[in-house]
Structure formats: C-alpha cells, structure tokens
Design a protein around this motif. Structure first.
Motif, PDB file in Angstrom:
ATOM      1  N   ALA A 131       0.831  -1.200   0.000  1.00 23.99           N
ATOM      2  CA  ALA A 131       0.000   0.000   0.000  1.00 23.99           C
ATOM      3  C   ALA A 131       0.872   1.259   0.000  1.00 23.99           C
ATOM      4  CB  ALA A 131      -0.930  -0.009   1.215  1.00 23.99           C
ATOM      5  N   LEU A 132       1.926   1.247   0.800  1.00 24.25           N
ATOM      6  CA  LEU A 132       2.823   2.407   0.855  1.00 24.25           C
ATOM      7  C   LEU A 132       3.523   2.638  -0.473  1.00 24.25           C
ATOM      8  CD1 LEU A 132       4.356   1.956   4.416  1.00 24.25           C
ATOM      9  CD2 LEU A 132       2.655   3.645   3.688  1.00 24.25           C
ATOM     10  N   ASN A 133       3.923   1.572  -1.117  1.00 25.76           N
ATOM     11  CA  ASN A 133       4.566   1.717  -2.426  1.00 25.76           C
ATOM     12  C   ASN A 133       3.598   2.281  -3.459  1.00 25.76           C
ATOM     13  OD1 ASN A 133       7.247   0.964  -1.867  1.00 25.76           O
ATOM     14  ND2 ASN A 133       6.643  -1.184  -1.789  1.00 25.76           N
ATOM     15  N   ASN A 134       2.325   1.902  -3.362  1.00 26.63           N
ATOM     16  CA  ASN A 134       1.308   2.481  -4.251  1.00 26.63           C
ATOM     17  C   ASN A 134       1.157   3.977  -3.987  1.00 26.63           C
ATOM     18  OD1 ASN A 134       0.754   0.030  -5.482  1.00 26.63           O
ATOM     19  ND2 ASN A 134      -0.980  -0.426  -4.156  1.00 26.63           N
ATOM     20  N   LEU A 135       1.083   4.348  -2.715  1.00 29.86           N
ATOM     21  CA  LEU A 135       0.955   5.763  -2.351  1.00 29.86           C
ATOM     22  C   LEU A 135       2.192   6.553  -2.786  1.00 29.86           C
ATOM     23  CD1 LEU A 135      -0.593   5.401   1.213  1.00 29.86           C
ATOM     24  CD2 LEU A 135      -1.754   6.219  -0.846  1.00 29.86           C
ATOM     25  N   LYS A 136       3.354   5.936  -2.647  1.00 30.77           N
ATOM     26  CA  LYS A 136       4.598   6.583  -3.061  1.00 30.77           C
ATOM     27  C   LYS A 136       4.608   6.801  -4.576  1.00 30.77           C
ATOM     28  CE  LYS A 136       9.609   6.102  -2.910  1.00 30.77           C
ATOM     29  NZ  LYS A 136      10.736   5.267  -2.460  1.00 30.77           N
ATOM     30  N   SER A 137       4.185   5.800  -5.329  1.00 24.11           N
ATOM     31  CA  SER A 137       4.189   5.921  -6.792  1.00 24.11           C
ATOM     32  C   SER A 137       3.198   6.979  -7.269  1.00 24.11           C
ATOM     33  CB  SER A 137       3.895   4.574  -7.453  1.00 24.11           C
ATOM     34  OG  SER A 137       2.554   4.203  -7.261  1.00 24.11           O
ATOM     35  N   GLU A 138       2.178   7.264  -6.456  1.00 23.26           N
ATOM     36  CA  GLU A 138       1.208   8.306  -6.793  1.00 23.26           C
ATOM     37  C   GLU A 138       1.643   9.682  -6.278  1.00 23.26           C
ATOM     38  OE1 GLU A 138      -2.841   7.267  -5.882  1.00 23.26           O
ATOM     39  OE2 GLU A 138      -2.499   5.192  -6.500  1.00 23.26           O
ATOM     40  N   GLY A 139       2.808   9.728  -5.618  1.00 29.02           N
ATOM     41  CA  GLY A 139       3.325  11.000  -5.126  1.00 29.02           C
ATOM     42  C   GLY A 139       2.638  11.518  -3.884  1.00 29.02           C
ATOM     43  N   LEU A 140       2.011  10.628  -3.117  1.00 32.70           N
ATOM     44  CA  LEU A 140       1.268  11.045  -1.936  1.00 32.70           C
ATOM     45  C   LEU A 140       2.070  10.940  -0.643  1.00 32.70           C
ATOM     46  CD1 LEU A 140      -2.174   9.475  -2.863  1.00 32.70           C
ATOM     47  CD2 LEU A 140      -1.382  11.814  -3.242  1.00 32.70           C
ATOM     48  N   ILE A 141       3.139  10.146  -0.666  1.00 31.28           N
ATOM     49  CA  ILE A 141       4.002  10.029   0.514  1.00 31.28           C
ATOM     50  C   ILE A 141       5.463   9.982   0.083  1.00 31.28           C
ATOM     51  CG2 ILE A 141       2.318   8.811   1.958  1.00 31.28           C
ATOM     52  CD1 ILE A 141       3.947   6.212   1.380  1.00 31.28           C
ATOM     53  N   LYS A 142       6.330  10.314   1.046  1.00 29.00           N
ATOM     54  CA  LYS A 142       7.767  10.097   0.893  1.00 29.00           C
ATOM     55  C   LYS A 142       8.075   8.931   1.821  1.00 29.00           C
ATOM     56  CE  LYS A 142       8.831  14.881  -0.066  1.00 29.00           C
ATOM     57  NZ  LYS A 142       9.508  16.091   0.373  1.00 29.00           N
ATOM     58  N   TYR A 143       8.722   7.918   1.267  1.00 28.94           N
ATOM     59  CA  TYR A 143       8.933   6.701   2.053  1.00 28.94           C
ATOM     60  C   TYR A 143      10.118   5.933   1.519  1.00 28.94           C
ATOM     61  CZ  TYR A 143       8.128   1.756   3.210  1.00 28.94           C
ATOM     62  OH  TYR A 143       8.275   0.459   3.595  1.00 28.94           O
ATOM     63  N   GLU A 144      11.029   5.625   2.410  1.00 31.67           N
ATOM     64  CA  GLU A 144      12.150   4.742   2.106  1.00 31.67           C
ATOM     65  C   GLU A 144      12.054   3.564   3.071  1.00 31.67           C
ATOM     66  OE1 GLU A 144      14.111   5.174  -0.477  1.00 31.67           O
ATOM     67  OE2 GLU A 144      13.132   7.086  -0.919  1.00 31.67           O
ATOM     68  N   VAL A 145      12.419   2.379   2.607  1.00 32.92           N
ATOM     69  CA  VAL A 145      12.343   1.179   3.439  1.00 32.92           C
ATOM     70  C   VAL A 145      13.066   1.436   4.763  1.00 32.92           C
ATOM     71  CG1 VAL A 145      12.911  -1.268   3.584  1.00 32.92           C
ATOM     72  CG2 VAL A 145      12.204  -0.280   1.400  1.00 32.92           C
ATOM     73  N   TYR A 146      12.428   1.064   5.855  1.00 38.16           N
ATOM     74  CA  TYR A 146      12.899   1.243   7.229  1.00 38.16           C
ATOM     75  C   TYR A 146      12.962   2.709   7.660  1.00 38.16           C
ATOM     76  CZ  TYR A 146      14.205  -3.608   6.547  1.00 38.16           C
ATOM     77  OH  TYR A 146      14.182  -4.936   6.251  1.00 38.16           O
ATOM     78  N   GLY A 147      12.391   3.596   6.863  1.00 40.97           N
ATOM     79  CA  GLY A 147      12.387   5.013   7.215  1.00 40.97           C
ATOM     80  C   GLY A 147      11.010   5.472   7.641  1.00 40.97           C
ATOM     81  N   ASP A 148      10.933   6.732   7.985  1.00 45.90           N
ATOM     82  CA  ASP A 148       9.650   7.330   8.348  1.00 45.90           C
ATOM     83  C   ASP A 148       8.803   7.528   7.105  1.00 45.90           C
ATOM     84  OD1 ASP A 148      10.053   7.522  11.100  1.00 45.90           O
ATOM     85  OD2 ASP A 148      11.086   9.448  10.921  1.00 45.90           O
ATOM     86  N   ILE A 149       7.508   7.570   7.303  1.00 47.50           N
ATOM     87  CA  ILE A 149       6.549   7.786   6.223  1.00 47.50           C
ATOM     88  C   ILE A 149       6.024   9.209   6.392  1.00 47.50           C
ATOM     89  CG2 ILE A 149       4.380   7.025   5.218  1.00 47.50           C
ATOM     90  CD1 ILE A 149       5.131   4.304   6.836  1.00 47.50           C
ATOM     91  N   ILE A 150       6.182  10.020   5.350  1.00 46.41           N
ATOM     92  CA  ILE A 150       5.801  11.422   5.426  1.00 46.41           C
ATOM     93  C   ILE A 150       4.860  11.754   4.273  1.00 46.41           C
ATOM     94  CG2 ILE A 150       6.666  13.791   5.382  1.00 46.41           C
ATOM     95  CD1 ILE A 150       9.378  12.572   6.386  1.00 46.41           C
ATOM     96  N   LEU A 151       3.760  12.405   4.593  1.00 51.11           N
ATOM     97  CA  LEU A 151       2.828  12.836   3.551  1.00 51.11           C
ATOM     98  C   LEU A 151       3.437  13.970   2.742  1.00 51.11           C
ATOM     99  CD1 LEU A 151      -0.547  12.988   5.522  1.00 51.11           C
ATOM    100  CD2 LEU A 151      -0.016  11.443   3.649  1.00 51.11           C
ATOM    101  N   THR A 152       3.241  13.932   1.440  1.00 56.87           N
ATOM    102  CA  THR A 152       3.619  15.054   0.596  1.00 56.87           C
ATOM    103  C   THR A 152       2.519  16.103   0.682  1.00 56.87           C
ATOM    104  OG1 THR A 152       2.504  14.144  -1.345  1.00 56.87           O
ATOM    105  CG2 THR A 152       4.836  13.532  -1.031  1.00 56.87           C
ATOM    106  N   LYS A 153       2.719  17.228   0.032  1.00 58.43           N
ATOM    107  CA  LYS A 153       1.697  18.271   0.021  1.00 58.43           C
ATOM    108  C   LYS A 153       0.393  17.723  -0.578  1.00 58.43           C
ATOM    109  CE  LYS A 153       0.965  23.053  -1.354  1.00 58.43           C
ATOM    110  NZ  LYS A 153       1.546  24.229  -2.006  1.00 58.43           N
ATOM    111  N   ALA A 154       0.518  16.983  -1.683  1.00 54.19           N
ATOM    112  CA  ALA A 154      -0.672  16.379  -2.316  1.00 54.19           C
ATOM    113  C   ALA A 154      -1.316  15.360  -1.377  1.00 54.19           C
ATOM    114  CB  ALA A 154      -0.290  15.720  -3.637  1.00 54.19           C
TER     115      ALA A 154
END
Length: 130
Positions: A20-43
């Motif tokens: 799910a996170l990878n889907n959100l990342k590919s849509e530009g909705l979050i910034k996420y690296e494996v084992y890192g924090d998940i941060i919402l983008t402006k969108a």
C-alpha cells in the motif's frame, strides 16, 4: 510513523502495508524509504484533509441531525466517506451549515485543526438541543 506501527494499529501484515505504501509513493502522496519514516507530501496532505472533512461532515449529519448514536455514526461515517460523491458531500455540508447555522461562529475556523472540528461538534450539539 513506520510500517510496523501501521501494521499493528490497523491489523494488517507488514507486506500488505508495504504494498500500500509503495502504491501511495508511486502516486506522489508520501515520501517513504524502506525502514524510514513515512511522510505525507503536500498532495497527500490535501487528500488526507479532504477525507477527514468528508468524515466529519457525515458524522455531524448522522450524530446531530439524525441523532444516531455517536459510536454508530463514527463507524458509518468511516464506511461512507469514500463512497459518497463530491456533489453529495457538498450539498450535505451546505445543509448542515444552514441547519446548524455554523456560519456565525466569528472565529478563524480552520477545518484542519482538531480543536476547531471539536468546537464545531460542540456548537452543533448545543444548537440542536436549543
């Protein structure tokens, strides 16, 4: 927040959360690296705020206009927020504002603020009782 926290809180497996996170990342909705924090983008923040607003509008209507128990209203608002059209949610918001007369709060209402949303709920409840 991290994958493990999300998986525990929502009751999903880590691989499901990662997909799910990878889907959100590919849509530009979050910034996420494996084992890192998940941060919402402006969108991502804009969409999250829109979803929260939809939830609040539906819950207000169910709780304070239809007088449905708040626990049931919470559950139903969670289920309905993603299936109601923009037109319907807009009309529902207009109706609630008219019925509850929330346009005269004379404050710097910020729909993004939990404090403001709680204030609107309390004001709405008081006005319906009066």
């Amino acid at each position: 927040m991290r994958v493990t926290e999300i998986a525990k809180r929502l009751g999903y497996s880590k691989p499901s959360v990662n997909r799910a996170l990878n889907n959100l990342k590919s849509e530009g909705l979050i910034k996420y690296e494996v084992y890192g924090d998940i941060i919402l983008t402006k969108a991502g923040k804009m969409i999250a705020e829109s979803i929260m607003k939809r939830h609040d509008i539906i819950k207000l209507f169910l709780s304070y206009v239809l007088e449905i128990d708040e626990t049931i209203a919470e559950t139903e608002a969670a289920a309905m927020k993603n299936s109601i059209s923009e037109e319907s949610i807009s009309k529902l918001e207009q109706y609630i504002n008219k019925i509850l007369d929330l346009g005269d709060l004379e404050c710097c209402y910020d729909e993004k603020s939990e404090k403001c949303r709680n204030c609107v709920r309390i004001t709405a409840k008081k006005r319906l009782v009066e």
